[in-house]
Design a protein around this motif. Structure first.
Motif, short mmCIF file in Angstrom:
data_model
loop_
_atom_site.label_atom_id
_atom_site.label_comp_id
_atom_site.label_asym_id
_atom_site.label_seq_id
_atom_site.Cartn_x
_atom_site.Cartn_y
_atom_site.Cartn_z
N LEU A 1 0.77 -1.05 -0.02
CA LEU A 1 -0.08 -0.13 0.10
C LEU A 1 0.77 1.13 0.15
O LEU A 1 0.64 2.03 -0.70
CB LEU A 1 -0.86 -0.13 1.24
CG LEU A 1 -1.75 1.16 1.36
CD1 LEU A 1 -2.74 1.28 0.17
CD2 LEU A 1 -2.51 0.98 2.91
N LEU A 2 1.84 1.18 0.86
CA LEU A 2 2.81 2.24 0.97
C LEU A 2 4.27 1.86 0.26
O LEU A 2 4.69 1.04 1.00
CB LEU A 2 2.75 2.86 2.44
CG LEU A 2 3.89 3.90 2.68
CD1 LEU A 2 3.49 5.15 1.98
CD2 LEU A 2 3.99 3.99 4.41
N ILE B 1 7.69 8.84 -2.12
CA ILE B 1 6.56 8.40 -1.42
C ILE B 1 5.41 8.01 -2.24
O ILE B 1 4.93 8.88 -2.85
CB ILE B 1 6.17 9.19 -0.12
CG1 ILE B 1 7.22 9.54 0.74
CG2 ILE B 1 5.01 8.83 0.63
CD1 ILE B 1 6.86 10.85 1.69
N SER B 2 4.89 6.61 -2.22
CA SER B 2 3.86 6.50 -3.00
C SER B 2 2.95 5.64 -2.41
O SER B 2 3.09 4.88 -1.40
CB SER B 2 3.97 5.69 -4.38
OG SER B 2 4.88 4.80 -3.82
N THR C 1 2.05 7.94 -7.06
CA THR C 1 3.46 8.80 -6.49
C THR C 1 2.99 9.94 -5.96
O THR C 1 2.64 10.71 -6.81
CB THR C 1 4.56 8.70 -7.40
OG1 THR C 1 4.70 7.59 -8.22
CG2 THR C 1 5.89 9.47 -6.98
N LEU C 2 3.04 10.12 -4.57
CA LEU C 2 2.56 11.27 -3.91
C LEU C 2 3.85 12.44 -3.98
O LEU C 2 3.72 13.58 -3.94
CB LEU C 2 2.21 11.01 -2.43
CG LEU C 2 0.94 10.05 -2.53
CD1 LEU C 2 0.45 10.08 -1.12
CD2 LEU C 2 -0.25 10.62 -3.08
N ASP D 1 8.01 13.06 -5.24
CA ASP D 1 9.14 12.50 -6.02
C ASP D 1 10.10 13.66 -5.95
O ASP D 1 9.72 14.42 -6.69
CB ASP D 1 8.99 11.97 -7.27
CG ASP D 1 10.12 11.21 -7.71
OD1 ASP D 1 11.19 11.48 -7.36
OD2 ASP D 1 9.98 10.61 -8.77
N ALA D 2 11.27 13.69 -5.06
CA ALA D 2 12.13 14.81 -4.95
C ALA D 2 12.64 15.14 -6.19
O ALA D 2 12.96 16.20 -6.53
CB ALA D 2 13.04 14.63 -3.81
N SER D 3 12.86 14.00 -7.11
CA SER D 3 13.76 14.20 -8.13
C SER D 3 12.63 14.83 -9.41
O SER D 3 13.43 15.66 -10.39
CB SER D 3 14.50 12.92 -8.90
OG SER D 3 13.48 11.96 -9.00
N ALA D 4 11.41 14.32 -9.26
CA ALA D 4 10.67 15.00 -10.40
C ALA D 4 10.30 16.31 -10.21
O ALA D 4 9.99 16.86 -8.99
CB ALA D 4 9.32 14.16 -10.65
#
Lengths: 227, 314
Positions: free
Chosen positions: B12-13, B69-70, B75-76, B78-81
């Motif tokens: 789930l996480l 974190i998804s 995906t909630l 994403d530091a790179s995106a």
């Protein structure tokens, strides 16, 4: 002048006093909230401009501020007082009242802003975080969670300012507003009697007594919870 | 919230390689773990090890510098995106998680019922016209009651102590007000019953004990039906004799298959209630596994040292 006539004259002056008091309070509280929020802004220029504003306004006498406000249109903005009076549709005396009111509003907004800032910063960070975690918008969190608690916290310091405001209205006579104290002084000089001054004191005292009672009632009303 | 989980075995996480630092102190140095639906995960470890920061990152109260974190495949973070980090977007993403704070953080100016009912009301709101209609109806009921009470007051105030009478009738009016409120938010009332506070619905937080406050906070977090419920040391601010009632509520939640992440210092509780345990120290996961593995036969030296220190305390 008989006793009754003096009281009627004083009451007329008291009308101006209460008018100035009410106008200042109604305008300075919302303005104070806005200034407080600006002084806590994360955007540095806004924050610093606001801080300087508060420093100047709190650091100079209200008397001076009234004079400055009354001179700005005619000297800086090159608008004659006559035109300005016509623009607002008031006489010379009415214009002076507007000047005084503007100075009072600015002055008291600065003081209120500092009280609000203290109140807002005093709310534990967890309250805002709890609101955030529960999916509240920023406005919802501020108006539903933060502000009610701030109101309770700042009631005592605000009551101090409000009572000071009542007495500060007597400064308005510098721009020849016929408020309570000016009337009393005028009667004292023309009639050669001293007691109207004390009568004016009683007016202030009673008005402040009423405000004190009101603030106590508000405090009691909000005493159902602790912050 | 995400009912459309096709693969039941997918976690789930999913948390991958989370980094977070405050100034020059690195608090999280690459934390990754998965959590399945219905699982209970305990996070243990020494103070300052990054446990709370991890939870706060999951709830987007802190923004990690890197990592993803998804939840349920979405995906909630994403530091790179290049993802929006606007408050309004985070607000929606936060709803996947519920958070129970160490210091409860109940809203002191609302009673227990209002604390629980407020967030769902603001979020779902419901039909405005309907709301207005309900408000009108309640106002009418209250007005009728007021009239009735006034008549009763004037009929009796010369015969009994009028102050006492006034208070008594005022209490009756309050009772009616409360009943109308409870009728308007039946779900909140049900949640409070679930945590055993049916008789404290109209009490303000300052009238509740720490354990009761924390139970209200749990009900409040449940009210938004989060996918994952997080607890940040839920019993650390409580007197020892009050921790039991809170832990019991968490145990009941496990019975109901609630997915939970619990940061705790209650080792005995973590051992009993969780499906998996993570030991976090110095910003990294030192060890993870089933409670038997971590508590029974810890491999890492740090875990061993920490556990023996905790035992000494007892």
């Amino acid at each position: 002048m008989s006793f009754g006539e003096v009281l009627i004259e004083l009451s007329r002056g008291f009308g101006y006093t209460v008018g100035l008091f009410a106008v200042t309070l109604v305008a300075a509280i919302p303005l104070g909230i806005i200034v407080a929020l600006c002084s806590m802004s994360k955007f540095r220029p806004v924050k610093w401009v606001t801080k300087v504003f508060i420093w100047v306004v709190r650091g100079t006498p209200l008397l001076l501020q009234m004079i400055v406000v009354s001179f700005i249109p005619s000297t800086v903005m090159m608008i004659s007082n006559k035109d300005l009076a016509n623009f607002f549709g008031v006489g010379a005396e009415g214009l002076n009242f507007i000047f005084v009111a503007v100075a009072f509003i600015i002055n008291y907004a600065a003081y209120f802003a500092e009280i609000f800032r203290g109140g807002i910063e005093g709310i534990p960070r967890g309250q805002r975080e709890a609101a955030q975690v529960l999916g509240m918008k920023r406005g919802q969190a501020f108006f539903l969670i933060i502000l009610p608690q701030v109101c309770k916290r700042i009631l005592a310091p605000i009551s101090n300012e409000v009572i000071t405001l009542v007495k500060d209205t007597s400064l308005a006579r510098i721009l020849s507003i016929a408020e309570l104290f000016m009337i009393a002084q005028r009667i004292v000089t023309t009639e050669a009697i001293i007691w109207p001054l004390f009568a004016a004191g009683v007016y202030y005292l009673l008005f402040n007594g009423l405000l004190t009672v009101l603030f106590h009632a508000a405090e009691k009303k909000l005493s159902y919870y602790k912050v | 919230m995400n009912e459309n989980l096709i693969d039941n075995n997918a976690p789930l996480l999913c948390v991958k390689d989370l980094h977070k630092s405050f100034g020059s102190t690195q608090v999280l140095k690459g934390v990754s773990f998965d959590l399945h639906k219905g699982e209970v995960l305990s996070i243990i470890g020494p103070s300052g090890g990054g446990k709370s920061t991890l939870l706060r990152c999951l709830n987007f109260l802190e923004t990690p510098e890197s990592g993803t974190i998804s939840v349920g495949g979405e995906t909630l973070f994403d530091a790179s995106a290049k993802m929006s980090r606007k408050e309004s977007d985070l607000r929606i993403k936060r709803l996947h998680f519920g958070l129970v704070f160490q210091s409860f953080n109940l809203f002191p100016h609302f009673n227990a019922l209002q604390n629980v009912a407020l967030a769902p009301q603001l979020l779902h709101g419901g039909n405005k016209a309907e709301k207005r209609e309900a408000k009108k109806k309640n106002a009418a009921v209250l007005a009728k009651k007021r009239r009735e009470l006034r008549i009763r007051f004037f009929a009796r105030w010369l015969h009994e102590n009028p102050f006492k009478l006034w208070n008594e009738l005022g209490g009756e009016l309050n009772e009616l007000k409360h009943r109308l409120n409870a009728e308007q938010s039946p779900e909140a009332a049900k949640l409070l019953e679930r945590v055993g506070l049916a008789d404290k619905m109209y009490n303000y937080p300052c009238q509740l004990s720490g354990g009761q406050q924390q139970r209200v906070a749990i009900a409040r977090a449940l009210a938004l039906k989060p996918d994952i419920l997080c607890f940040d040391e839920p019993t650390s601010a409580l007197d020892p004799e009050l921790t039991g009632e809170v832990l019991k509520v968490i145990r009941d939640l496990k019975q109901e298959q609630t997915t939970m992440i619990i940061v705790t210092h209650e080792m005995e509780f973590a051992r009993n209630v969780s499906d998996r345990v993570i030991f976090v120290s110095g910003g990294v996961i030192e060890e993870q596994g089933t409670p038997e593995e971590v508590f029974g036969s810890p491999k890492s030296e740090k875990t061993k040292a920490f556990l023996s220190k905790m035992e000494e305390k007892i």
